[in-house]
Design a protein around this motif. Structure first.
Motif, PDB file in Angstrom:
ATOM      1  N   ILE A 108      55.821  45.343  27.787  1.00  0.00           N
ATOM      2  CA  ILE A 108      56.894  45.934  27.549  1.00  0.00           C
ATOM      3  C   ILE A 108      58.301  46.521  27.844  1.00  0.00           C
ATOM      4  CG2 ILE A 108      56.278  49.425  27.589  1.00  0.00           C
ATOM      5  CD1 ILE A 108      53.308  49.055  27.538  1.00  0.00           C
ATOM      6  N   GLU A 109      58.239  46.320  29.117  1.00  0.00           N
ATOM      7  CA  GLU A 109      60.267  46.273  29.783  1.00  0.00           C
ATOM      8  C   GLU A 109      60.811  45.549  28.711  1.00  0.00           C
ATOM      9  OE1 GLU A 109      61.014  47.424  32.037  1.00  0.00           O
ATOM     10  OE2 GLU A 109      58.612  49.042  32.069  1.00  0.00           O
ATOM     11  N   LEU A 110      60.397  44.493  28.333  1.00  0.00           N
ATOM     12  CA  LEU A 110      61.419  43.660  27.272  1.00  0.00           C
ATOM     13  C   LEU A 110      61.475  44.444  25.939  1.00  0.00           C
ATOM     14  CD1 LEU A 110      59.347  40.093  27.797  1.00  0.00           C
ATOM     15  CD2 LEU A 110      62.280  40.705  28.564  1.00  0.00           C
ATOM     16  N   ASN A 111      60.808  45.407  25.545  1.00  0.00           N
ATOM     17  CA  ASN A 111      60.395  45.651  24.010  1.00  0.00           C
ATOM     18  C   ASN A 111      61.533  46.771  24.750  1.00  0.00           C
ATOM     19  OD1 ASN A 111      58.874  44.605  21.863  1.00  0.00           O
ATOM     20  ND2 ASN A 111      57.866  43.979  23.336  1.00  0.00           N
ATOM     21  N   LYS A 112      61.574  47.391  25.923  1.00  0.00           N
ATOM     22  CA  LYS A 112      62.193  48.863  26.121  1.00  0.00           C
ATOM     23  C   LYS A 112      64.480  47.582  26.231  1.00  0.00           C
ATOM     24  CE  LYS A 112      59.641  51.816  28.910  1.00  0.00           C
ATOM     25  NZ  LYS A 112      59.495  51.898  30.188  1.00  0.00           N
ATOM     26  N   PHE A 113      63.927  46.498  26.842  1.00  0.00           N
ATOM     27  CA  PHE A 113      65.174  46.096  27.122  1.00  0.00           C
ATOM     28  C   PHE A 113      65.381  46.464  25.253  1.00  0.00           C
ATOM     29  CE2 PHE A 113      67.974  42.400  26.630  1.00  0.00           C
ATOM     30  CZ  PHE A 113      68.928  42.842  27.184  1.00  0.00           C
ATOM     31  N   ALA A 114      65.741  45.603  24.186  1.00  0.00           N
ATOM     32  CA  ALA A 114      65.216  45.629  22.870  1.00  0.00           C
ATOM     33  C   ALA A 114      66.050  46.879  22.482  1.00  0.00           C
ATOM     34  CB  ALA A 114      64.499  44.331  22.599  1.00  0.00           C
ATOM     35  N   LEU A 115      64.954  48.389  22.404  1.00  0.00           N
ATOM     36  CA  LEU A 115      65.310  48.945  22.033  1.00  0.00           C
ATOM     37  C   LEU A 115      65.546  49.452  22.291  1.00  0.00           C
ATOM     38  CD1 LEU A 115      61.455  48.880  20.364  1.00  0.00           C
ATOM     39  CD2 LEU A 115      63.655  48.903  18.858  1.00  0.00           C
ATOM     40  N   CYS A 116      66.241  49.535  23.551  1.00  0.00           N
ATOM     41  CA  CYS A 116      67.608  50.579  24.874  1.00  0.00           C
ATOM     42  C   CYS A 116      66.497  51.832  24.978  1.00  0.00           C
ATOM     43  CB  CYS A 116      68.961  50.842  23.512  1.00  0.00           C
ATOM     44  SG  CYS A 116      69.584  49.422  23.424  1.00  0.00           S
ATOM     45  N   SER A 117      64.993  51.071  25.394  1.00  0.00           N
ATOM     46  CA  SER A 117      64.110  52.494  25.483  1.00  0.00           C
ATOM     47  C   SER A 117      63.715  53.121  24.187  1.00  0.00           C
ATOM     48  CB  SER A 117      64.498  53.400  26.876  1.00  0.00           C
ATOM     49  OG  SER A 117      64.390  52.083  27.626  1.00  0.00           O
ATOM     50  N   ASP A 118      63.950  52.983  23.014  1.00  0.00           N
ATOM     51  CA  ASP A 118      63.826  54.084  21.636  1.00  0.00           C
ATOM     52  C   ASP A 118      62.947  53.495  20.896  1.00  0.00           C
ATOM     53  OD1 ASP A 118      64.239  55.680  20.181  1.00  0.00           O
ATOM     54  OD2 ASP A 118      66.538  55.287  19.247  1.00  0.00           O
ATOM     55  N   PHE A 119      61.803  53.932  21.517  1.00  0.00           N
ATOM     56  CA  PHE A 119      60.701  53.808  19.851  1.00  0.00           C
ATOM     57  C   PHE A 119      60.525  54.240  19.173  1.00  0.00           C
ATOM     58  CE2 PHE A 119      58.984  52.032  24.712  1.00  0.00           C
ATOM     59  CZ  PHE A 119      59.579  50.836  24.930  1.00  0.00           C
ATOM     60  N   GLY A 120      61.059  55.287  19.144  1.00  0.00           N
ATOM     61  CA  GLY A 120      60.874  55.846  17.766  1.00  0.00           C
ATOM     62  C   GLY A 120      59.887  57.369  17.738  1.00  0.00           C
ATOM     63  N   ASP A 121      60.383  58.075  16.405  1.00  0.00           N
ATOM     64  CA  ASP A 121      60.033  59.499  17.019  1.00  0.00           C
ATOM     65  C   ASP A 121      58.872  59.998  16.968  1.00  0.00           C
ATOM     66  OD1 ASP A 121      62.201  60.847  17.242  1.00  0.00           O
ATOM     67  OD2 ASP A 121      63.265  59.887  15.492  1.00  0.00           O
ATOM     68  N   LYS A 122      58.699  59.193  15.535  1.00  0.00           N
ATOM     69  CA  LYS A 122      56.459  59.153  15.043  1.00  0.00           C
ATOM     70  C   LYS A 122      55.756  57.958  14.933  1.00  0.00           C
ATOM     71  CE  LYS A 122      56.706  64.084  13.382  1.00  0.00           C
ATOM     72  NZ  LYS A 122      56.366  65.110  13.147  1.00  0.00           N
ATOM     73  N   PHE A 123      54.587  57.873  14.677  1.00  0.00           N
ATOM     74  CA  PHE A 123      53.749  55.969  13.696  1.00  0.00           C
ATOM     75  C   PHE A 123      52.749  56.806  12.917  1.00  0.00           C
ATOM     76  CE2 PHE A 123      55.847  55.329  18.141  1.00  0.00           C
ATOM     77  CZ  PHE A 123      56.286  54.355  17.791  1.00  0.00           C
ATOM     78  N   VAL A 124      52.778  55.920  11.749  1.00  0.00           N
ATOM     79  CA  VAL A 124      52.062  55.681  11.455  1.00  0.00           C
ATOM     80  C   VAL A 124      50.920  54.794  10.858  1.00  0.00           C
ATOM     81  CG1 VAL A 124      50.843  56.505   8.828  1.00  0.00           C
ATOM     82  CG2 VAL A 124      52.763  57.451   9.299  1.00  0.00           C
ATOM     83  N   PHE A 125      49.989  55.317  11.432  1.00  0.00           N
ATOM     84  CA  PHE A 125      48.662  53.970  11.936  1.00  0.00           C
ATOM     85  C   PHE A 125      47.891  54.109  11.151  1.00  0.00           C
ATOM     86  CE2 PHE A 125      44.905  52.546  14.721  1.00  0.00           C
ATOM     87  CZ  PHE A 125      45.792  51.129  14.407  1.00  0.00           C
ATOM     88  N   LEU A 126      47.552  53.184   9.977  1.00  0.00           N
ATOM     89  CA  LEU A 126      47.156  52.661   8.858  1.00  0.00           C
ATOM     90  C   LEU A 126      45.746  52.017   9.356  1.00  0.00           C
ATOM     91  CD1 LEU A 126      49.398  52.804   5.837  1.00  0.00           C
ATOM     92  CD2 LEU A 126      47.965  54.773   6.490  1.00  0.00           C
ATOM     93  N   LYS A 127      44.646  52.730   9.459  1.00  0.00           N
ATOM     94  CA  LYS A 127      43.487  51.444   9.636  1.00  0.00           C
ATOM     95  C   LYS A 127      42.293  51.407   9.030  1.00  0.00           C
ATOM     96  CE  LYS A 127      41.076  52.145  14.210  1.00  0.00           C
ATOM     97  NZ  LYS A 127      40.780  52.490  15.487  1.00  0.00           N
ATOM     98  N   ALA A 128      42.289  50.088   9.182  1.00  0.00           N
ATOM     99  CA  ALA A 128      40.663  49.505   7.985  1.00  0.00           C
ATOM    100  C   ALA A 128      39.796  48.944   8.528  1.00  0.00           C
ATOM    101  CB  ALA A 128      41.452  48.466   7.150  1.00  0.00           C
ATOM    102  N   ASP A 129      39.136  49.010   8.481  1.00  0.00           N
ATOM    103  CA  ASP A 129      37.372  48.017   8.248  1.00  0.00           C
ATOM    104  C   ASP A 129      37.473  46.189   7.672  1.00  0.00           C
ATOM    105  OD1 ASP A 129      36.570  47.803   5.585  1.00  0.00           O
ATOM    106  OD2 ASP A 129      34.755  49.602   6.320  1.00  0.00           O
ATOM    107  N   GLU A 130      36.835  45.963   8.729  1.00  0.00           N
ATOM    108  CA  GLU A 130      37.088  44.324   8.140  1.00  0.00           C
ATOM    109  C   GLU A 130      36.637  44.066   6.866  1.00  0.00           C
ATOM    110  OE1 GLU A 130      34.397  40.637   9.820  1.00  0.00           O
ATOM    111  OE2 GLU A 130      35.615  41.766  10.907  1.00  0.00           O
ATOM    112  N   ASN A 131      36.077  45.100   6.272  1.00  0.00           N
ATOM    113  CA  ASN A 131      35.664  44.194   4.976  1.00  0.00           C
ATOM    114  C   ASN A 131      36.804  45.299   3.796  1.00  0.00           C
ATOM    115  OD1 ASN A 131      33.134  43.870   4.930  1.00  0.00           O
ATOM    116  ND2 ASN A 131      32.035  45.726   4.531  1.00  0.00           N
ATOM    117  N   LEU A 132      37.361  45.730   4.265  1.00  0.00           N
ATOM    118  CA  LEU A 132      38.821  46.213   3.286  1.00  0.00           C
ATOM    119  C   LEU A 132      39.974  44.937   3.735  1.00  0.00           C
ATOM    120  CD1 LEU A 132      40.425  48.297   1.773  1.00  0.00           C
ATOM    121  CD2 LEU A 132      40.678  49.646   3.175  1.00  0.00           C
TER     122      LEU A 132
END
Length: 192
Positions: A108-132
């Motif tokens: 997480i610290e390495l990603n904070k460095f890469a992104l200047c601690s700016d992770f974005g505003d919103k996340f859309v998480f599309l989740k599927a089961d194994e069969n799909l």
């Protein structure tokens, strides 16, 4: 506003982003890895050679792409709507699925460095089961080195995505990827 689309291969991230592009014509569409010239080279290399390099090298290549993507695409366009196919959440999840003994705080610290601690505003998480996931990946025909790690691996990745998004307390819309794409689209538009 930066909206990051998360989910494993085959859940419909690109489909949803392409549908949104028709509505939000001025939106900046990008992806990670591969949203910059450097990112395209890294993406191409990793897709075809992920099994040939060390895990730390793979993580650092993704971080290099992420830093370049932030500086060249995200930062200059922050006054606009940005729709990104993947974010650092994918990077963390894929790395942890390879080796869950990795130090998450360091990642997480390495990603904070890469992104200047700016992770974005919103996340859309599309989740599927194994069969799909299995059905959609096999319908594509050919797979890359990362997809070749198998369905169980992709399910582990998805599990880590759930944990990371919950633990970091982001503004997240979690959607069942098996729903009709138009139904998913309506949920996403309301979330935006």
């Amino acid at each position: 506003m930066l909206i990051n689309f998360e989910g494993v291969d085959g859940v419909g991230k690109s489909t949803q982003i392409n549908m949104l592009k028709e509505i939000y014509k001025d939106a900046i569409i990008t992806k990670e890895p591969g949203g910059t010239e450097l990112g395209l080279m890294i993406r191409e290399y990793l897709i075809n050679n992920a099994s040939k390099i060390s895990q730390k090298a793979e993580i650092l290549l993704f971080l290099a792409d992420r830093a370049e993507h932030y500086e060249k695409v995200l930062k200059p366009n922050y006054g606009n709507l940005i729709l990104s196919d993947r974010s650092f959440v994918s990077g963390l999840s894929y790395a942890l699925a390879n080796d869950d003994n990795l130090d998450i705080k360091t990642l997480i610290e390495l990603n904070k460095f890469a992104l200047c601690s700016d992770f974005g505003d919103k996340f859309v998480f599309l989740k599927a089961d194994e069969n799909l996931i299995r059905q959609r990946l096999f319908s594509r025909g050919q797979s890359d080195d990362i997809e070749n790690r198998g369905i169980e691996y992709l399910m582990r990745v998805q599990g880590f995505m759930s944990i990371i998004l919950a633990d970091l307390k982001f503004d997240v819309l979690e959607v069942d990827a098996s729903l009709n794409p138009k139904v998913i689209q309506e949920k996403i538009r309301k979330f935006i």
